[in-house]
Design a protein around this motif. Structure first.
Motif, mmCIF file in Angstrom:
data_model
loop_
_atom_site.group_PDB
_atom_site.id
_atom_site.type_symbol
_atom_site.label_atom_id
_atom_site.label_comp_id
_atom_site.label_asym_id
_atom_site.label_seq_id
_atom_site.Cartn_x
_atom_site.Cartn_y
_atom_site.Cartn_z
ATOM 1 N N GLU A 90 -24.126 -13.360 40.588
ATOM 2 C CA GLU A 90 -25.187 -13.302 41.230
ATOM 3 C C GLU A 90 -25.076 -12.543 42.756
ATOM 4 N N SER A 91 -24.096 -12.732 43.313
ATOM 5 C CA SER A 91 -23.971 -12.270 44.513
ATOM 6 C C SER A 91 -23.373 -10.671 44.267
ATOM 7 N N LEU A 92 -22.102 -10.522 43.313
ATOM 8 C CA LEU A 92 -21.881 -9.567 42.928
ATOM 9 C C LEU A 92 -23.337 -8.246 42.359
ATOM 10 N N ARG A 93 -24.560 -9.217 41.613
ATOM 11 C CA ARG A 93 -25.431 -8.198 41.198
ATOM 12 C C ARG A 93 -25.862 -8.050 42.496
ATOM 13 N N GLU A 94 -25.958 -8.640 42.936
ATOM 14 C CA GLU A 94 -27.427 -8.000 44.653
ATOM 15 C C GLU A 94 -26.351 -7.507 45.192
ATOM 16 N N THR A 95 -25.261 -7.685 45.396
ATOM 17 C CA THR A 95 -24.248 -5.940 46.833
ATOM 18 C C THR A 95 -24.568 -4.900 45.429
ATOM 19 N N LEU A 96 -23.856 -4.830 44.254
ATOM 20 C CA LEU A 96 -23.620 -3.321 43.401
ATOM 21 C C LEU A 96 -25.394 -2.619 43.377
ATOM 22 N N SER A 97 -25.168 -1.717 43.397
ATOM 23 C CA SER A 97 -26.294 -1.387 42.295
ATOM 24 C C SER A 97 -26.234 -1.566 40.905
ATOM 25 N N LYS A 98 -27.003 -1.190 40.275
ATOM 26 C CA LYS A 98 -27.614 -2.046 38.892
ATOM 27 C C LYS A 98 -26.962 -0.610 38.470
ATOM 28 N N GLU A 99 -26.421 0.062 37.911
ATOM 29 C CA GLU A 99 -25.039 1.707 37.916
ATOM 30 C C GLU A 99 -23.966 0.732 38.572
ATOM 31 N N GLN A 100 -23.697 0.833 40.187
ATOM 32 C CA GLN A 100 -21.968 0.124 40.306
ATOM 33 C C GLN A 100 -21.968 -0.502 39.721
ATOM 34 N N TYR A 101 -22.984 -1.730 39.203
ATOM 35 C CA TYR A 101 -22.863 -3.317 38.706
ATOM 36 C C TYR A 101 -22.439 -3.737 37.070
ATOM 37 N N ALA A 102 -22.999 -2.404 36.576
ATOM 38 C CA ALA A 102 -22.542 -1.898 35.139
ATOM 39 C C ALA A 102 -21.025 -1.058 35.006
ATOM 40 N N SER A 103 -21.124 -0.025 35.750
ATOM 41 C CA SER A 103 -20.104 0.916 35.545
ATOM 42 C C SER A 103 -18.397 -0.353 36.144
ATOM 43 N N TRP A 104 -18.628 -1.883 37.044
ATOM 44 C CA TRP A 104 -17.879 -2.266 37.198
ATOM 45 C C TRP A 104 -17.707 -3.351 35.525
ATOM 46 N N LEU A 105 -18.472 -3.599 34.903
ATOM 47 C CA LEU A 105 -18.449 -4.745 33.809
ATOM 48 C C LEU A 105 -17.813 -3.574 33.238
#
Length: 115
Positions: A90-105
């Protein structure tokens, strides 16, 4: 029986996520393991800012500290372990943008572990 299987599975997942792996072997693609092993160059390739990078490093440090503490205590409470891991996701989801989080996944799913 169902509770026992759930408990065993949770402990196994936490142990695997917090332990080192053999270099060059494809990861089990656990997001929690990926939190710990994503290096700075991978984060910056996502286009994160320097402020986000500082926050991500802090999240990684907290996750590593929690994993060590869990291992030292024997990791016998799967609910606590799951809550700890969700806190870091959740901390990562809050820190990254939706696009960044999806790219990281996506990056996590396709990576191999360096060791």
């Amino acid at each position: 029986m169902k509770h026992l299987l759930l408990t065993f599975t949770s402990i196994l997942l936490i142990t695997v996520a917090c332990s080192a792996q053999t270099p060059g072997i494809p990861s089990h693609n656990s997001i929690d393991d990926c939190i710990l092993s994503t290096e700075e160059q991978a984060w910056t390739a996502l286009g994160i800012s320097s402020e986000q990078l500082e926050q991500v490093r802090s999240i990684q440090t907290m996750c590593e500290t929690d994993c060590r503490a869990l291992k030292e205590t024997g990791g016998t409470d799967p609910a606590m372990a799951q809550a700890m891991l969700e806190k870091h996701r959740e901390s990562l989801r809050e820190t990254l943008s939706k696009e960044q989080y999806a790219s990281w996944l996506e990056w996590c799913a396709g990576r191999t572990v360096k060791g």
